[in-house]
Design a protein around this motif. Sequence first.
Motif, PDB file in Angstrom:
ATOM      1  N   UNK A  23     -34.681  26.386  39.390  1.00  0.00           N
ATOM      2  CA  UNK A  23     -33.996  26.094  40.657  1.00  0.00           C
ATOM      3  C   UNK A  23     -34.613  24.873  41.340  1.00  0.00           C
ATOM      4  N   UNK A  24     -35.924  24.753  41.281  1.00  0.00           N
ATOM      5  CA  UNK A  24     -36.589  23.580  41.875  1.00  0.00           C
ATOM      6  C   UNK A  24     -36.191  22.319  41.111  1.00  0.00           C
TER       7      UNK A  24
ATOM      8  N   UNK B  69     -31.519  21.139  34.048  1.00  0.00           N
ATOM      9  CA  UNK B  69     -32.631  21.809  34.719  1.00  0.00           C
ATOM     10  C   UNK B  69     -33.324  22.855  33.857  1.00  0.00           C
ATOM     11  N   UNK B  70     -32.560  23.508  32.977  1.00  0.00           N
ATOM     12  CA  UNK B  70     -33.161  24.524  32.110  1.00  0.00           C
ATOM     13  C   UNK B  70     -34.135  23.871  31.144  1.00  0.00           C
ATOM     14  N   UNK B  71     -33.708  22.789  30.492  1.00  0.00           N
ATOM     15  CA  UNK B  71     -34.584  22.103  29.542  1.00  0.00           C
ATOM     16  C   UNK B  71     -35.759  21.437  30.253  1.00  0.00           C
ATOM     17  N   UNK B  72     -35.498  20.881  31.424  1.00  0.00           N
ATOM     18  CA  UNK B  72     -36.570  20.201  32.157  1.00  0.00           C
ATOM     19  C   UNK B  72     -37.642  21.192  32.577  1.00  0.00           C
ATOM     20  N   UNK B  73     -37.228  22.335  33.107  1.00  0.00           N
ATOM     21  CA  UNK B  73     -38.197  23.371  33.486  1.00  0.00           C
ATOM     22  C   UNK B  73     -38.967  23.851  32.263  1.00  0.00           C
ATOM     23  N   UNK B  74     -38.275  23.932  31.129  1.00  0.00           N
ATOM     24  CA  UNK B  74     -38.933  24.378  29.898  1.00  0.00           C
ATOM     25  C   UNK B  74     -39.994  23.376  29.454  1.00  0.00           C
ATOM     26  N   UNK B  75     -39.699  22.089  29.575  1.00  0.00           N
ATOM     27  CA  UNK B  75     -40.686  21.058  29.227  1.00  0.00           C
ATOM     28  C   UNK B  75     -41.951  21.243  30.051  1.00  0.00           C
ATOM     29  N   UNK B  76     -41.785  21.442  31.349  1.00  0.00           N
ATOM     30  CA  UNK B  76     -42.946  21.585  32.223  1.00  0.00           C
ATOM     31  C   UNK B  76     -43.710  22.868  31.919  1.00  0.00           C
ATOM     32  N   UNK B  77     -42.974  23.951  31.681  1.00  0.00           N
ATOM     33  CA  UNK B  77     -43.639  25.223  31.404  1.00  0.00           C
ATOM     34  C   UNK B  77     -44.423  25.174  30.100  1.00  0.00           C
ATOM     35  N   UNK B  78     -43.816  24.644  29.040  1.00  0.00           N
ATOM     36  CA  UNK B  78     -44.529  24.626  27.760  1.00  0.00           C
ATOM     37  C   UNK B  78     -45.666  23.605  27.776  1.00  0.00           C
TER      38      UNK B  78
END
Length: 213
Positions: A149-150, A164-173
């Motif tokens: 969401x951010x 946003x889903x892929x971008x958040x995933x990049x940051x999380x991994x």
Amino acid sequence: MADTEASSPERPPRTMSREARRTQLIESTIRTLATRGYARTTLTEVARTAGLSHGLVLFHFETKERLLSETLAWLAEEYRQNWQAALGSAGDDPADQLAAMIEADFAPTICTPERLAAWCAFWGEAQSRPLYQAACGEKDEDYTRTLEAICARMIRDGGYGLDPVFTARILRVTVEGVWLDMMTMARPYSVQEALDTVRLAASLCFPRHFPRA
């Protein structure tokens, strides 16, 4: 076996509350996981680490499975409270919120060698046991939804054209990757360098919000 506790800073007195004793044993389990690994963590080893009797550990947790389950749940709740507190203090700007969530993963109370090693021990069991998903699945999803969401707000506000889903995933991994690096490299880099690595990933995704130094 007699309880051999002594009244000292390392061995709290016998009058500690039940909750305080359980917290002490969970912290000892985290230390044991860090040094012995998942399979070799036993009630006896946790008792030895805590400087307490095997019977006392057995009284509070009954089985190794319950001790490990409650330790994982404790770690998961500690992690959740940490990032939510950081997010709650960040204000309404999505860039500030993302920065706060990234920095929360490297807080001194969270990013310690013992805690990272304990997480790695549990991660290694995630595919073969339902323990991790039972304790962390819902909390992981909450974290992921919040991060997505951010990222969605930043993408919209900045016109980045990202998913946003892929971008958040990049940051999380990236966060999880540097955590693993810090545990597995022969010469691990510092917490500050790990944090800077994740900040760089954020700047590559959102260069106008996170300009590179």
